[in-house]
Design an enzyme around this catalytic site. Structure first.
Site, PDB file in Angstrom:
ATOM      1  N   GLN B 126      32.758  37.532  37.126  1.00 35.69           N
ATOM      2  CA  GLN B 126      32.974  38.980  35.829  1.00 35.69           C
ATOM      3  C   GLN B 126      33.838  39.398  35.768  1.00 35.69           C
ATOM      4  O   GLN B 126      34.694  40.742  36.401  1.00 35.69           O
ATOM      5  CB  GLN B 126      31.891  40.011  36.625  1.00 35.69           C
ATOM      6  CG  GLN B 126      31.463  40.897  35.557  1.00 35.69           C
ATOM      7  CD  GLN B 126      31.092  42.142  35.769  1.00 35.69           C
ATOM      8  OE1 GLN B 126      31.307  42.024  37.431  1.00 35.69           O
ATOM      9  NE2 GLN B 126      30.521  42.795  34.957  1.00 35.69           N
ATOM     10  N   SER B 129      36.938  44.237  34.335  1.00 37.00           N
ATOM     11  CA  SER B 129      38.004  45.371  34.219  1.00 37.00           C
ATOM     12  C   SER B 129      38.714  44.744  34.385  1.00 37.00           C
ATOM     13  O   SER B 129      39.352  43.474  34.372  1.00 37.00           O
ATOM     14  CB  SER B 129      38.035  46.189  36.230  1.00 37.00           C
ATOM     15  OG  SER B 129      36.107  46.330  36.173  1.00 37.00           O
ATOM     16  N   GLU B 245      20.394  45.143  36.975  1.00 44.35           N
ATOM     17  CA  GLU B 245      20.348  46.117  37.592  1.00 44.35           C
ATOM     18  C   GLU B 245      19.530  47.228  38.195  1.00 44.35           C
ATOM     19  O   GLU B 245      20.376  47.593  38.977  1.00 44.35           O
ATOM     20  CB  GLU B 245      21.053  45.444  38.949  1.00 44.35           C
ATOM     21  CG  GLU B 245      20.818  43.758  38.260  1.00 44.35           C
ATOM     22  CD  GLU B 245      20.210  42.771  39.380  1.00 44.35           C
ATOM     23  OE1 GLU B 245      19.525  43.194  39.662  1.00 44.35           O
ATOM     24  OE2 GLU B 245      19.301  41.904  38.874  1.00 44.35           O
TER      25      GLU B 245
HETATM   26  C1  LIG Z   1      35.501  46.137  45.408  1.00 41.62           C
HETATM   27  C2  LIG Z   1      35.575  46.171  43.847  1.00 41.62           C
HETATM   28  C3  LIG Z   1      35.086  45.178  43.437  1.00 41.62           C
HETATM   29  C4  LIG Z   1      35.060  44.700  42.194  1.00 41.62           C
HETATM   30  N1  LIG Z   1      34.409  43.890  41.245  1.00 41.62           N
HETATM   31  C5  LIG Z   1      34.253  43.753  40.504  1.00 41.62           C
HETATM   32  C6  LIG Z   1      34.552  42.741  39.061  1.00 41.62           C
HETATM   33  O1  LIG Z   1      33.558  41.827  39.994  1.00 41.62           O
HETATM   34  N2  LIG Z   1      34.554  42.396  38.238  1.00 41.62           N
HETATM   35  C7  LIG Z   1      34.798  43.827  37.377  1.00 41.62           C
HETATM   36  O2  LIG Z   1      35.101  43.504  36.238  1.00 41.62           O
HETATM   37  N3  LIG Z   1      35.260  44.433  38.152  1.00 41.62           N
HETATM   38  C8  LIG Z   1      35.029  44.554  39.346  1.00 41.62           C
HETATM   39  N4  LIG Z   1      35.356  46.350  40.123  1.00 41.62           N
HETATM   40  C9  LIG Z   1      36.317  47.146  39.067  1.00 41.62           C
HETATM   41  C10 LIG Z   1      35.605  48.812  39.131  1.00 41.62           C
HETATM   42  O3  LIG Z   1      34.804  48.367  37.809  1.00 41.62           O
HETATM   43  C11 LIG Z   1      36.355  49.607  38.882  1.00 41.62           C
HETATM   44  O4  LIG Z   1      36.703  49.948  40.175  1.00 41.62           O
HETATM   45  C12 LIG Z   1      35.409  50.944  38.401  1.00 41.62           C
HETATM   46  O5  LIG Z   1      35.078  50.703  37.122  1.00 41.62           O
HETATM   47  C13 LIG Z   1      36.643  52.048  38.661  1.00 41.62           C
HETATM   48  O6  LIG Z   1      37.293  51.876  37.283  1.00 41.62           O
HETATM   49  P1  LIG Z   1      39.126  51.942  37.718  1.00 41.62           P
HETATM   50  O7  LIG Z   1      38.839  51.848  39.074  1.00 41.62           O
HETATM   51  O8  LIG Z   1      40.040  51.346  37.028  1.00 41.62           O
HETATM   52  O9  LIG Z   1      38.753  53.892  38.156  1.00 41.62           O
HETATM   53  P2  LIG Z   1      39.668  54.614  37.090  1.00 41.62           P
HETATM   54  O10 LIG Z   1      37.893  54.385  35.920  1.00 41.62           O
HETATM   55  O11 LIG Z   1      40.485  54.966  36.849  1.00 41.62           O
HETATM   56  O12 LIG Z   1      38.508  55.890  37.898  1.00 41.62           O
HETATM   57  C14 LIG Z   1      39.627  56.391  38.333  1.00 41.62           C
HETATM   58  C15 LIG Z   1      38.571  57.660  39.183  1.00 41.62           C
HETATM   59  O13 LIG Z   1      38.567  58.930  37.348  1.00 41.62           O
HETATM   60  C16 LIG Z   1      37.124  59.116  37.858  1.00 41.62           C
HETATM   61  N5  LIG Z   1      36.591  59.245  36.417  1.00 41.62           N
HETATM   62  C17 LIG Z   1      37.935  57.825  34.743  1.00 41.62           C
HETATM   63  N6  LIG Z   1      36.538  58.262  34.169  1.00 41.62           N
HETATM   64  C18 LIG Z   1      35.625  59.662  33.750  1.00 41.62           C
HETATM   65  C19 LIG Z   1      35.347  60.445  33.535  1.00 41.62           C
HETATM   66  N7  LIG Z   1      35.424  59.977  31.970  1.00 41.62           N
HETATM   67  N8  LIG Z   1      34.639  61.141  33.641  1.00 41.62           N
HETATM   68  C20 LIG Z   1      34.635  61.817  35.461  1.00 41.62           C
HETATM   69  N9  LIG Z   1      35.162  61.396  36.513  1.00 41.62           N
HETATM   70  C21 LIG Z   1      35.583  59.762  35.766  1.00 41.62           C
HETATM   71  C22 LIG Z   1      36.339  57.779  38.465  1.00 41.62           C
HETATM   72  O14 LIG Z   1      34.987  57.841  38.501  1.00 41.62           O
HETATM   73  C23 LIG Z   1      37.210  57.718  39.152  1.00 41.62           C
HETATM   74  O15 LIG Z   1      36.665  58.751  40.817  1.00 41.62           O
HETATM   75  C24 LIG Z   1      35.474  46.245  41.621  1.00 41.62           C
HETATM   76  C25 LIG Z   1      35.798  47.298  41.998  1.00 41.62           C
HETATM   77  C26 LIG Z   1      35.645  47.453  43.247  1.00 41.62           C
HETATM   78  C27 LIG Z   1      36.617  48.705  43.815  1.00 41.62           C
END
Ligand SMILES: Cc1cc2nc3c(=O)[nH]c(=O)nc-3n(C[C@H](O)[C@H](O)[C@H](O)COP(=O)(O)OP(=O)(O)OC[C@H]3O[C@@H](n4cnc5c(N)ncnc54)[C@H](O)[C@@H]3O)c2cc1C
Lengths: 376, 400
Positions: B126, B129, B245
């Protein structure tokens, strides 16, 4: 009481802090993790030149004769910079055990070299199925002509993989005794392995190791010396944990100020800034109880144990919260081996399992309360 | 209300149990217990076994390869699979792009892609991100530009699970820079992971394992037709996944299994001759988790029986994810804590002999520390728990 640092204390903290700031950025720390046993001699030697290994050793034994409170300031800097050195093991626990050995003994001779940082000494206590603070069962010493014969098993010897010398606890005629053993001698097999903080530990299989008479570091008094040494080491680990928590907080605050999502800085989301506020509240609580523990470090053993277990319980609880929330607020980046917060979290986890964990400290706190004097 | 399992449900459970008893290869079961990241080979083998039985996609409509089971039967099946230490099949084909295909895809795309997903011959990842677009997915920068009969895709994807062994990616990209992402600017495109311009760089996570990756897309050319559904539908499709899901992210079957393993460890791990399970404080901590998990399971059951076709609240799915992920963490935390000093080291599953393992760790300790560390991600992936709480709050305060 006075919570301001003395001039010497500020100097000590700044000299260690400055040295680490200049030599030990996160990339260096990561590089060291990938070195054999996660250890850099040159970092250790650099800190030895600043007197770190001998900080707590009496001047007569070649050290600086500093107090635990002084040493805590140094330990906090170690945490802040993720410096992987055997401070709590060699400079605190082992040094205190050696200092308790009779004057003019071989062990006392070793102490000067430990204080100079020339020798690293690890202490082998835990046994399979055992727990911190329990007398040795699996490891036994038999008096033989001219010395002792040592057999048994030790597990999770922190810094055991990098040690030049080992102090091993063993049962000798029904009481605990401590022996000086060199790791590469016959009869001793070390299984060295990495710990999750990028450092290392070792398990020991001791099969009839023959030791000379002067290998006995401590006979009578060994158990009390161990109690005292372990509590001192725990306080240093707590101080290191505090430095780690400070760093995790700085990194998290910086991240929230710079990371943009939804066209805004993460610091614009109150749920996140309040989470950081809660992390700060818990850090403050940890710092306060660390100072309390340091204040009670010279109390009678029962009170000391109770106070230091209180320190450890609070510090470890704060550490788990702050470490895990630092990861959470970093999002995916917190999960990467390439980021610093994950390594801070793992070091905090390892500290939380060294010389007693939360379960153990809560237990000791209650047990030392139930002794009939102090209630609550 | 009527809270008994029906006789059919009981008979069904017995049938599933009988099948699983022989069907789950012992080596796979052992690895499922001890490894956080299931190796591809195990996924392929288990997928194949279920496919041949016709049970690989029970949650799909029957017309596309589903089993036609009731929601309760599907739940029973998943519970029994977890109890039998069967691996959780790769998520991205069976749980994400499969449902997207049968919901939005053309006849041709369904015919092209669904068979490989069901048989396990084609693995998907997928690509949503990106470095500066995680929670704020709509801000993503990867763009697809039309060039004759092709889309040319350029950008960078991050945290792409299983990209290192996937055959294909479904990639969310900007197909129209002039439209707002939520209003027709995004599409989902299919691309081959081994085609020119695709570079996968592994990311090691804090548990020392490798499941996520960085994927660089440098002028990757895909035929103009390799778009899911209509061009510009990408945002609606991504939102569909968020709610699709609804109960899976609660991970109840898996947590029930992990709780059972936790109990075993509490009975077997001793300190100074005393089993940890004999300590009142430990029993209370286990009991608290068990009670929370029981409540969560019934939330899941309520959700399964929610009026079919009725308006479903996104907030309910979010609540299940929040509680489920936190319970996963608490079980993993306590399990690691019971190991005491032995939890300082990860234990390579490779060594079969306890005295070659760190701290003489017993079989039950293998993988516990890795899991504890990796499970920090349960509250981050699949929509962070902060974002899930935001979703609940938005529903509650809509219009205010
Ligand atoms: C092990 C793992 C597997 C993954 N697998 C996939 C995959 O297969 N495909 C894919 O596309 N993605 C994948 N992801 C990505 C995942 O979807 C993102 O890590 C997640 O959406 C968070 O985005 P970010 O890491 O950029 O953190 P950020 O969005 O930068 O968030 C950082 C912090 O800020 C908080 N935050 C952000 N916005 C807000 C808001 N509006 N209000 C309050 N708090 C907020 C978040 O909750 C978090 O605590 C994976 C991530 C991990 C860790």
């Amino acid at each position: 009481m006075n919570f301001a640092l003395t001039e010497e204390q500020a100097l000590l903290r700044d000299s260690i802090g400055r040295y680490l700031a200049e030599t030990q950025d996160f990339e260096t720390a990561r590089r060291i993790m990938r070195m054999p046993n996660g250890f850099s001699r040159s970092l250790w030697q650099g800190l030895a030149e600043l007197g770190l290994p001998g900080l707590l050793v009496a001047e007569a034994d070649g050290g600086l004769g500093a107090s635990l409170t002084d040493a805590a300031l140094a330990a906090e800097e170690l945490g802040r910079h993720l410096a992987a050195i055997p401070f709590a093991t060699s400079a605190v626990l082992a040094a205190r055990l050696l200092a308790a050995a009779p004057p003019a003994s071989a062990a006392r001779g070793l102490l000067a070299r430990v204080a100079a940082g020339d020798r690293i000494v690890a202490v082998a206590l835990d046994e399979p199925g055992g727990s911190t603070g329990l007398p040795p069962v699996a490891t036994r010493a038999l008096p033989v002509s001219g010395g002792y014969r040592l057999s048994g098993r030790k597990i999770v010897v922190v810094d055991g993989a990098i040690a030049d010398d080992l102090i091993v606890s063993a049962d000798l005629d029904g009481t605990t005794a401590l022996f000086h053993v060199t790791p590469d001698g016959p009869g001793l097999a070390l299984n060295r392995y990495a710990t999750v903080d990028g450092r290392s530990a070792a398990d020991l299989a001791i099969d009839g190791v023959v030791l000379p008479e002067d290998a006995l570091v401590l006979g009578t008094g060994a158990a009390a010396a161990l109690d005292d040494g372990l509590d001192a080491a725990r306080l240093m680990l707590a101080a290191e944990a505090l430095g780690l928590m400070e760093r995790a907080l700085e990194l998290t605050i910086e991240h929230l100020k710079t990371r943009m999502q939804f066209g805004r800085r993460l610091s614009d989301f109150q749920v996140l800034t309040h989470r950081v506020s809660e992390m700060v509240v818990r850090r403050e609580s940890a710092r306060s109880i660390l100072y309390r523990g340091l204040a009670l470090a010279k109390a009678a053993p029962l009170d000391r144990g109770r106070a230091i277990s209180a320190t450890m319980v609070r510090v470890l609880q704060s550490a788990e919260f702050i470490g895990s929330q630092a990861i959470q607020l970093h999002g995916g980046m917190g999960m990467s081996d390439e980021g610093m917060v994950g390594h801070i979290y793992k070091r905090l986890r390892v500290i939380g399992k060294t010389h007693g964990d939360l379960i153990w400290h809560m237990d000791r706190f209650i047990a030392n309360t139930a002794d009939g004097r102090a209630v609550a | 209300m009527e809270f008994e399992f029906t006789d059919q449900d009981k008979a069904f459970r017995a049938e599933v149990q009988a099948f699983l008893r022989d069907a789950v290869p012992a080596d796979i079961a052992r690895r499922t217990r001890s490894l956080v990241h299931t190796p591809k080979d195990d996924l392929v083998r288990w997928n194949r076994i279920l496919f041949e039985k016709g049970w690989v996609a029970p949650h799909w409509p029957k017309a596309f390869g589903g089993t036609g089971w009731t929601p309760m039967q599907i739940y029973i099946f998943e519970e029994e699979c977890a109890a039998a230490d069967a691996p959780f099949l790769s998520y991205f084909g069976l749980r994400l792009i499969g449902p997207l295909l049968y919901t939005f895809g053309s006849e041709a795309h369904r015919a092209q892609h669904i068979p490989g997903i069901l048989s396990g011959d084609v693995f998907w990842c997928q690509g949503f991100s990106e470095p500066s677009s995680g929670s704020d997915l709509a801000s993503l920068k990867t763009r697809a530009v039309r060039d004759g009969d092709h889309w040319v895709i350029t950008g960078q994807k991050l945290w792409t699970t299983e990209a290192h062994f996937a055959d294909k990616m479904f990639c969310l990209a900007r197909t129209d820079p002039d439209l707002r992402p939520q209003k027709g600017g995004l599409s989902i495109l299919f691309l081959d992971m081994n085609q020119p311009g695709v570079t996968v760089r592994p990311i090691v996570t804090i548990d020392g394992g490798h499941s996520v990756n960085e994927v660089f897309l440098d002028e990757v050319r895909v035929p103009a037709g390799d778009v899911l559904g209509r061009v510009g539908q990408g945002w609606d499709q991504a939102k569909f996944l968020l709610g699709h899901e609804r109960v899976t992210n609660a991970q109840v079957p898996r947590s029930k299994r992990e709780l059972a393993l936790l109990r075993t460890i509490a009975l077997k791990e001793t300190r100074g001759g005393m089993a940890l399970a004999e300590m009142r404080t430990i029993r209370e901590r286990i009991a608290e988790i068990e009670i929370d998990l029981a409540a969560l399971e019934w939330s899941v059951l309520r959700e399964l029986f929610a009026t079919p076709g009725g308006a479903k609240s996104q907030g309910t799915a979010s609540a299940l994810k929040i509680v489920g992920s936190e319970i996963q963490q608490r079980i993993a935390d306590l399990t690691a804590d019971l190991l005491g000093a032995k939890a300082m080291a990860t234990i390579a599953a490779a060594s079969d002999r306890p005295n070659e393992r760190p701290g003489d760790a017993a079989d039950h300790a293998v993988g516990v520390v890795e899991r504890q560390l990796f499970f920090r991600a349960t509250t981050i992936y699949a929509g962070t728990n902060e974002i899930q709480r935001e979703i609940i709050a938005r529903e509650l305060f809509a219009g205010h």
